[in-house]
Design a protein around this motif. Structure first.
Motif, short mmCIF file in Angstrom:
data_model
loop_
_atom_site.label_atom_id
_atom_site.label_comp_id
_atom_site.label_asym_id
_atom_site.label_seq_id
_atom_site.Cartn_x
_atom_site.Cartn_y
_atom_site.Cartn_z
N GLY A 51 0.79 -1.22 0.00
CA GLY A 51 0.00 0.00 0.00
C GLY A 51 0.82 1.27 0.00
N ASP A 52 2.16 1.14 -0.02
CA ASP A 52 3.03 2.32 -0.06
C ASP A 52 3.04 2.98 -1.43
OD1 ASP A 52 3.65 1.85 2.58
OD2 ASP A 52 5.59 0.92 2.16
N VAL A 53 2.88 2.18 -2.48
CA VAL A 53 2.80 2.68 -3.85
C VAL A 53 1.38 2.43 -4.34
CG1 VAL A 53 3.57 2.27 -6.22
CG2 VAL A 53 5.25 2.37 -4.39
N LEU A 54 0.75 3.48 -4.84
CA LEU A 54 -0.63 3.37 -5.31
C LEU A 54 -0.74 2.94 -6.76
CD1 LEU A 54 -2.02 6.61 -3.61
CD2 LEU A 54 -2.00 4.27 -2.72
N SER A 55 0.24 3.36 -7.59
CA SER A 55 0.20 2.97 -9.00
C SER A 55 1.60 2.96 -9.59
CB SER A 55 -0.71 3.88 -9.82
OG SER A 55 -0.18 5.17 -9.89
N ILE A 56 1.76 2.10 -10.61
CA ILE A 56 3.02 1.95 -11.33
C ILE A 56 2.67 1.93 -12.81
CG2 ILE A 56 5.04 0.48 -11.76
CD1 ILE A 56 4.33 -0.91 -9.03
N LYS A 57 3.33 2.77 -13.59
CA LYS A 57 3.08 2.81 -15.03
C LYS A 57 4.43 2.96 -15.73
CE LYS A 57 1.14 6.31 -17.69
NZ LYS A 57 0.07 7.27 -17.98
N ALA A 58 4.68 2.16 -16.76
CA ALA A 58 5.91 2.25 -17.53
C ALA A 58 5.58 2.57 -18.98
CB ALA A 58 6.70 0.94 -17.44
N GLU A 59 6.41 3.44 -19.59
CA GLU A 59 6.17 3.86 -20.97
C GLU A 59 7.49 4.00 -21.72
OE1 GLU A 59 2.61 6.93 -20.96
OE2 GLU A 59 4.06 7.41 -19.38
N THR A 60 7.39 3.83 -23.02
CA THR A 60 8.49 4.15 -23.93
C THR A 60 7.92 5.04 -25.03
OG1 THR A 60 8.14 2.19 -25.29
CG2 THR A 60 9.75 1.99 -23.51
N PRO A 61 8.74 5.93 -25.60
CA PRO A 61 8.22 6.77 -26.68
C PRO A 61 8.04 5.96 -27.96
CG PRO A 61 10.54 7.20 -26.32
CD PRO A 61 10.12 6.23 -25.26
N VAL A 62 7.09 6.38 -28.76
CA VAL A 62 6.86 5.73 -30.05
C VAL A 62 7.94 6.20 -31.04
CG1 VAL A 62 5.25 5.48 -31.97
CG2 VAL A 62 4.40 5.50 -29.62
N LEU A 63 8.24 7.49 -30.99
CA LEU A 63 9.28 8.08 -31.83
C LEU A 63 10.29 8.79 -30.92
CD1 LEU A 63 6.95 9.71 -34.50
CD2 LEU A 63 8.24 7.58 -34.75
N HIS A 64 11.52 8.87 -31.37
CA HIS A 64 12.53 9.57 -30.59
C HIS A 64 12.59 11.03 -31.00
CE1 HIS A 64 14.24 6.29 -28.35
NE2 HIS A 64 14.17 5.53 -29.45
N SER A 65 12.89 11.87 -30.01
CA SER A 65 13.06 13.29 -30.28
C SER A 65 14.54 13.56 -30.51
CB SER A 65 12.55 14.10 -29.09
OG SER A 65 13.27 13.76 -27.92
N GLY A 66 14.93 14.82 -30.47
CA GLY A 66 16.33 15.16 -30.64
C GLY A 66 17.17 14.60 -29.49
N GLU A 67 18.44 14.46 -29.73
CA GLU A 67 19.34 13.84 -28.74
C GLU A 67 19.31 14.57 -27.40
OE1 GLU A 67 21.82 11.03 -27.15
OE2 GLU A 67 20.68 10.95 -29.02
N ASP A 68 19.19 15.88 -27.41
CA ASP A 68 19.22 16.64 -26.16
C ASP A 68 17.96 16.46 -25.33
OD1 ASP A 68 17.88 18.00 -28.21
OD2 ASP A 68 18.21 19.95 -27.28
N THR A 69 16.85 16.06 -25.94
CA THR A 69 15.60 15.87 -25.21
C THR A 69 15.13 14.42 -25.18
OG1 THR A 69 14.30 16.33 -27.18
CG2 THR A 69 14.80 18.21 -25.74
N ARG A 70 15.95 13.53 -25.67
CA ARG A 70 15.58 12.11 -25.79
C ARG A 70 15.51 11.42 -24.44
NH1 ARG A 70 18.50 7.23 -26.16
NH2 ARG A 70 20.53 8.25 -26.11
#
Length: 138
Positions: free
Chosen positions: A59-78
């Motif tokens: 009960g210490d963690v209420l939710s867990i969600k994992a994601e990956t981007p569909v497309l990559h952005s520029g290297e500095d914001t990736r």
């Protein structure tokens, strides 16, 4: 001695005053070495996700969600992998030791566990955590 007691009392009340018992959501971003995202995610699922699931069961963690981007952005914001965790309280979110009781329970071979975690973090170029809050729109 009176100064120490006074300091302790002030510390207690200031902590109680500013401590929040409301949930806190933190987004964890990982920028990984090119071509190693799948390896990192597999290691994360094997070694870190079970610890988070234990916290969720407790009960210490209420939710867990994992994601990956569909497309990559520029290297500095990736970023390559994001995990969003909502903790029951701000205190729990900032207590990095809350997983410690489960490490030996879930991973009795601590040497192998440590080696796999070392490998996982060797794949990381950058990592940052962002506490976020929902803003009411009405």
């Amino acid at each position: 001695m009176k100064k120490i007691k006074l300091f302790a009392i002030l510390l207690f009340f200031s902590t109680a005053l500013f401590a929040q018992d409301k949930p806190l959501t933190i987004e964890n971003y990982y920028k990984l070495k090119w071509g190693h995202a799948d390896e990192f995610i597999a290691l994360w699922k094997k070694n870190h996700y079970p610890l988070l699931k234990k916290l969720q069961e407790k009960g210490d963690v209420l939710s867990i969600k994992a994601e990956t981007p569909v497309l990559h952005s520029g290297e500095d914001t990736r970023w390559d992998f994001k995990v969003t965790l909502t903790f029951k309280t701000e205190h729990l979110a900032l207590d990095y030791s809350i997983v410690d009781p489960y490490k030996k329970q879930l991973f009795p071979d601590q040497e192998s566990y440590a080696k796999a975690e070392q490998q996982r973090f060797e794949l990381v170029i950058a990592h940052w955590d962002v506490p976020v809050e929902t803003i009411p729109l009405n």
